[in-house]
Design an enzyme around this catalytic site. Sequence first.
Site, mmCIF file in Angstrom:
data_model
loop_
_atom_site.group_PDB
_atom_site.id
_atom_site.type_symbol
_atom_site.label_atom_id
_atom_site.label_comp_id
_atom_site.label_asym_id
_atom_site.label_seq_id
_atom_site.Cartn_x
_atom_site.Cartn_y
_atom_site.Cartn_z
ATOM 1 N N PRO A 18 -13.597 35.206 51.535
ATOM 2 C CG PRO A 18 -13.075 36.449 49.630
ATOM 3 C CD PRO A 18 -12.448 35.701 50.760
ATOM 4 C CG MET A 19 -16.330 31.309 51.366
ATOM 5 S SD MET A 19 -16.429 29.939 52.556
ATOM 6 C CE MET A 19 -16.514 30.860 54.106
ATOM 7 C CB CYS A 102 -14.984 33.825 41.661
ATOM 8 S SG CYS A 102 -16.582 32.971 41.625
#
Length: 329
Positions: A18-19, A102
């Site tokens: 997931p970016m 993150c």
Amino acid sequence: MVKIGKIELGDFPLLLAPMEDVSDPPFRAVCKEHGADLMYTEFVSSEGLIRDAVKSRKKLDIFEYERPVGIQLFGSDIETMGSCADIATQVNPDLIDINYGCPVKNVACKGAGAALLQDIPKMVRMTEAVVKSTPLPVTVKTRLGWDESTKNITEVAERLQDIGIQALSIHGRTRVQMYKGEADWSLIAKVKENSRIQIPIFGNGDIDSPEKALEYKNRYGVDGIMIGRASIGNPWIFDDIKHYVRTGTRRALPTLANRVATCQKHLDFSIRWKGPVLGILEMRRHYTNYFRGMDHFKPFRMRLVESMSYDEICQILQEVKEHYQEWAC
């Protein structure tokens, strides 16, 4: 066969990380076409979902072509994260993922993402709240620790497994490292080797070639690999790795025609999903990556990023194909 709950992923699955501002449905579409086995949405703010923010809601868009797909959530409030897991479940993803990795300041400084690596008891309580709020499998993506003195991933893995997560993806750096230095997979291997760990363990960090993927598979024994930055402008990396793992040989590199065609598909999906204005604007970040390494490409890139006309962009892409037809990828 690697499984997350009842989801079968094959013998050595490759996951698309997931970016933020990258892993949207148009990008996921081209990665799925080229071999990604499991993909995740961009991370979705729990606070944004609770406020019913348009941007956060839009990130919940998933499509049948991309299954299995997971929605990734992040936040700092336990109750809110539980509520948002319930909201995300309503759009029928295959699993829910929690972001504890993150490292960016505007996430970590609000007590979300990698910030939870400084408060493992809260991480466990938050994860338990999410697990109890959804019937779907819950997975986690995290890092080795906050800094060099708190590389506690072995303990974290056990505690998260004990309260019900069904897979764990580990980035081989601390939060303090951000994306600098070399990812350390030795601790990922220790988690995988721990006899108490029964869930799949996926390694993440620095995998940018088929050779490295096979080397790390054999050296560290992970159940699969999560690929992030190396897939940007190179969605073929998933098929490349699968071919190399299977045969020990490299596939032919994508031709220029392949690159232009995939870029065009990406653009078309971006416009269908986001509309003619935002779809064109958000595609601009991808042109350099699709045509990386091509000599004197800047004039074409400038025209691509300055144009707001779909027809004109298509014409420029055709010019690229004609101009560089002798170019060896």
